[in-house]
Design an enzyme around this catalytic site. Structure first.
Site, mmCIF file in Angstrom:
data_model
loop_
_atom_site.group_PDB
_atom_site.id
_atom_site.type_symbol
_atom_site.label_atom_id
_atom_site.label_comp_id
_atom_site.label_asym_id
_atom_site.label_seq_id
_atom_site.Cartn_x
_atom_site.Cartn_y
_atom_site.Cartn_z
ATOM 1 N N ARG A 69 0.782 -1.137 -0.131
ATOM 2 C CA ARG A 69 -0.184 -0.106 0.018
ATOM 3 C C ARG A 69 0.824 1.198 0.114
ATOM 4 O O ARG A 69 0.343 2.244 -0.448
ATOM 5 C CB ARG A 69 -0.820 -0.024 1.062
ATOM 6 C CG ARG A 69 -2.174 -1.105 0.782
ATOM 7 C CD ARG A 69 -3.132 -1.238 1.892
ATOM 8 N NE ARG A 69 -2.458 -1.875 3.231
ATOM 9 C CZ ARG A 69 -2.459 -3.151 3.326
ATOM 10 N NH1 ARG A 69 -3.077 -4.050 2.589
ATOM 11 N NH2 ARG A 69 -1.867 -3.475 4.284
ATOM 12 N N GLU A 106 5.294 -10.190 14.918
ATOM 13 C CA GLU A 106 4.870 -10.640 15.974
ATOM 14 C C GLU A 106 4.623 -12.460 15.819
ATOM 15 O O GLU A 106 4.876 -13.002 16.881
ATOM 16 C CB GLU A 106 3.237 -10.310 16.273
ATOM 17 C CG GLU A 106 3.262 -8.884 16.450
ATOM 18 C CD GLU A 106 1.896 -8.309 15.937
ATOM 19 O OE1 GLU A 106 0.881 -9.008 16.185
ATOM 20 O OE2 GLU A 106 2.001 -7.174 15.196
#
Length: 176
Positions: A69, A106
């Site tokens: 993006r 993560e």
């Protein structure tokens, strides 16, 4: 551009066009969907214009957009401020020689790559993405640019979590 949040009336219009999708791509995630922003030409233009207003005249020669993006917001900003656009891509997406920077997520690791020679030492760079969550991807982008001698001016993101706001991060506020 979080400093503009309360002063610029365009911010509310931009925020109202970003759809929040609960439990996507997995349970517990509140996905910030910018595709609805892109469907509104005024909101999309306002988003780009806010960044252009901030960076025009700052002698930025490189706008580096993070896949994917950052490729939407980076090129129009680069064109308007007179800078080149450099894509920072996921592994094995760029032909030819590349340099890479791995970073921790993560749930694992990922990597960004950039063409060798795309950025020269001393060039002033702006890093663009749609969203900042933990900052890991932005830090990897900055390290990639710094390893070729670029001067990072700021990182610019449309959305900052947990609060939804336009944001820019001065180099001094980004951790390594």
């Amino acid at each position: 551009m979080s400093a503009y949040r309360d002063r610029d009336p365009r911010i509310h219009g931009i925020q109202s066009k970003i759809r929040v999708v609960p439990d996507f791509p997995k349970a517990g995630i509140m996905f910030q969907d910018i595709t609805t922003l892109l469907l509104d030409p005024k909101a999309f233009k306002d988003t780009v214009d806010l960044f252009v207003e901030r960076y025009k005249g700052k002698n930025i020669s490189v706008v580096a957009g993070i896949e994917a993006r950052g490729f939407i917001f980076g090129p129009p900003i680069a064109l308007e401020i007179g800078a080149k656009f450099v894509p920072l891509r996921k592994p094995k997406k760029l032909p030819g020689k590349v340099i890479s920077e791995e970073y921790v997520l993560e749930y694992g690791t990922d990597c960004l790559e950039m063409h060798v020679g795309a950025v020269e030492p001393g060039e002033r760079a702006l890093v663009v993405d749609d969203l900042i969550a933990t900052g890991g991807t932005l830090c990897a982008a900055m390290k990639l640019l710094e390893c070729v001698g670029a001067d990072i001016v700021e990182c610019a993101c449309v959305i900052e979590l947990p609060d939804l706001k336009l944001t820019t991060l001065p180099r001094s506020q980004m951790s390594k």
